[in-house]
Design an enzyme around this catalytic site. Structure first.
Site, short mmCIF file in Angstrom:
data_model
loop_
_atom_site.label_atom_id
_atom_site.label_comp_id
_atom_site.label_asym_id
_atom_site.label_seq_id
_atom_site.Cartn_x
_atom_site.Cartn_y
_atom_site.Cartn_z
N ARG A 152 11.13 3.84 3.82
CA ARG A 152 10.68 2.82 4.79
C ARG A 152 11.91 2.00 5.18
O ARG A 152 12.66 1.55 4.32
CB ARG A 152 9.61 1.91 4.21
CG ARG A 152 9.32 0.73 5.18
CD ARG A 152 8.14 -0.07 4.80
NE ARG A 152 6.90 0.67 5.04
CZ ARG A 152 5.69 0.11 4.98
NH1 ARG A 152 5.56 -1.17 4.68
NH2 ARG A 152 4.61 0.83 5.19
N LYS A 167 25.96 -4.35 -1.39
CA LYS A 167 27.43 -4.27 -1.38
C LYS A 167 27.96 -3.63 -0.11
O LYS A 167 29.15 -3.42 0.04
CB LYS A 167 27.91 -3.48 -2.59
CG LYS A 167 27.45 -4.03 -3.93
CD LYS A 167 27.79 -3.05 -5.05
CE LYS A 167 26.81 -3.17 -6.20
NZ LYS A 167 26.90 -2.02 -7.10
N HIS A 182 4.50 5.61 11.76
CA HIS A 182 4.07 5.52 10.36
C HIS A 182 3.16 6.73 10.13
O HIS A 182 1.94 6.60 10.02
CB HIS A 182 3.34 4.19 10.15
CG HIS A 182 3.14 3.80 8.72
ND1 HIS A 182 3.36 4.66 7.65
CD2 HIS A 182 2.75 2.61 8.17
CE1 HIS A 182 3.08 4.02 6.52
NE2 HIS A 182 2.73 2.79 6.81
N ARG A 196 0.78 -1.23 0.00
CA ARG A 196 0.00 0.00 0.00
C ARG A 196 0.82 1.29 0.00
O ARG A 196 0.59 2.18 -0.82
CB ARG A 196 -0.93 0.06 1.23
CG ARG A 196 -2.23 -0.64 1.07
CD ARG A 196 -2.64 -1.25 2.39
NE ARG A 196 -1.72 -2.32 2.70
CZ ARG A 196 -1.85 -3.56 2.24
NH1 ARG A 196 -2.90 -3.88 1.54
NH2 ARG A 196 -0.95 -4.50 2.49
N THR A 197 1.74 1.40 0.93
CA THR A 197 2.45 2.68 1.09
C THR A 197 3.28 2.95 -0.16
O THR A 197 3.26 4.07 -0.70
CB THR A 197 3.34 2.65 2.35
OG1 THR A 197 2.57 2.11 3.43
CG2 THR A 197 3.83 4.03 2.71
N1 CP Z 1 -0.47 -0.02 5.79
C1 CP Z 1 0.75 -0.27 5.28
O1 CP Z 1 1.77 0.37 5.66
O2 CP Z 1 0.76 -1.23 4.33
P1 CP Z 1 2.03 -1.71 3.51
O3 CP Z 1 2.98 -2.34 4.48
O4 CP Z 1 1.52 -2.67 2.48
O5 CP Z 1 2.65 -0.48 2.90
#
Ligand code: CP
Length: 323
Positions: free
Chosen positions: A118, A97, A146, A67-68
């Site tokens: 992320r 590396k 998040h 999603r993100t």
């Molecule tokens: N909600 C969320 O962060 O989903 P993903 O891990 O798929 O990005």
């Protein structure tokens, strides 16, 4: 490009890093939500836009994401930006590396205008922001935060209930490892009169020191350990997955997973006519699939779609584009 130094509470997100809900004032949250609402028709009507024309957004993901990653890619391209998509950075980039996070950030800074990061380590977004000359957007750092998920969660709650104050919510599942819950509590603590029940097994409760810090910010938090303690007619239920990837023992994970499952029976006993059923997703088995068809369940459609609107708003506001 050098980052602009902007005071907290300035309403101005131009050039800012988006790292934590701690950084926002209520006015800034409202500005992001209103901007998302304004941009929503562009995506809904697939209307080409040049708001971010000429900009390039790096998507640097060291942890898996559906999603993100894809909603940021969608948001950037919907607004006319290009993207540098790096999924699985730990296995598909020069990180293999031995390149450090700092050097990878300094590299992408040469090629893009914003880096969406992320990373599995708590504090990595801050670490990246400290070295980057362009804005860093935290797309999830370990078990810490998040923020863009919370902004879309708050947008969803606001759209569906019409307010961000005097809410009663129930967060369920992995409170210890779930970064989305931590950010959501911080976000809701910016607004008056909110109460959140935290339903989890004792082992998966928020760490004591953190719970006290979160409570000090003004929100009422009530820890419960059985469904029988759930309030009736809450405004929202925010279900979460037990985070397998944060456990060192598979046996321990198996002990905790599926102990709290959202079922029609639970809904019948505790939900109100307007209680929203939310989940940041992915889900594993903690929501019975039959709940998907309940009109109060927003996780599979509304909540996810709202992620694109919010990420469009963030990209536009951080780059200082008028919408
Ligand atoms: N909600 C969320 O962060 O989903 P993903 O891990 O798929 O990005």
């Amino acid at each position: 490009m050098s980052k602009k130094i902007i005071e907290k509470n300035s309403h101005n997100l131009i050039g800012k890093d988006i790292i934590s809900l701690d950084q926002f004032s209520p006015e800034e949250i409202k500005e992001i939500l209103y901007t998302a609402k304004k941009l929503k028709p562009l995506r809904d009507l697939a209307k080409p836009s040049k708001i971010l024309s000429g900009k390039i957004i790096s998507l640097l993901f060291y942890e898996p994401s559906t999603r993100t990653f894809s909603s940021f890619a969608s948001a950037a391209q919907q607004l006319g930006a290009g993207i540098i998509p790096i999924q699985n950075a730990a296995s598909s980039s020069s990180v293999v590396k031995g390149e450090s996070l700092k050097d990878t950030i300094l590299t992408l800074e040469c090629f893009s205008d914003i880096i969406v990061l992320r990373h599995p380590e708590n504090g990595s977004a801050n670490e990246a922001a400290a070295v980057a000359g362009i804005p860093i957007i935290n797309a999830g750092d370990g078990t810490n935060e998040h923020p863009t998920q919370t902004l879309l969660d708050m947008y969803t709650i606001f759209e569906e209930t019409g307010r961000l104050t005097n809410l009663t919510g129930v967060c369920v599942g992995d409170m210890l490892n779930g970064r989305t819950v931590r950010s959501l509590i911080k976000g809701l603590s910016l607004f008056k009169g909110n109460t959140v029940y935290l339903l989890s097994s004792e082992k998966l409760r928020i760490a004591r020191r953190e719970l006290h810090a979160l409570t000090a910010s003004g929100i009422k938090l009530i820890e419960i350990s059985t469904e029988k303690e759930m309030p009736k007619n809450a405004d929202f239920w925010y279900w979460t997955r037990v985070q397998k990837e944060r456990f060192t023992s598979l046996k321990e994970y198996k002990k905790h997973k599926n102990t709290l499952v959202l079922t029609p029976r639970l809904i019948e006993n505790y939900a109100g006519k307007k209680t929203l059923f939310m989940h940041p997703l992915p889900r594993v088995d903690e929501i019975d699939v039959s709940v998907d068809n309940d009109p109060r369940a927003v996780y599979m459609h509304k909540q996810m779609r709202n992620g694109v609107y919010i990420r469009m708003a963030l990209l536009a506001l951080v780059t200082g584009k008028k919408v």
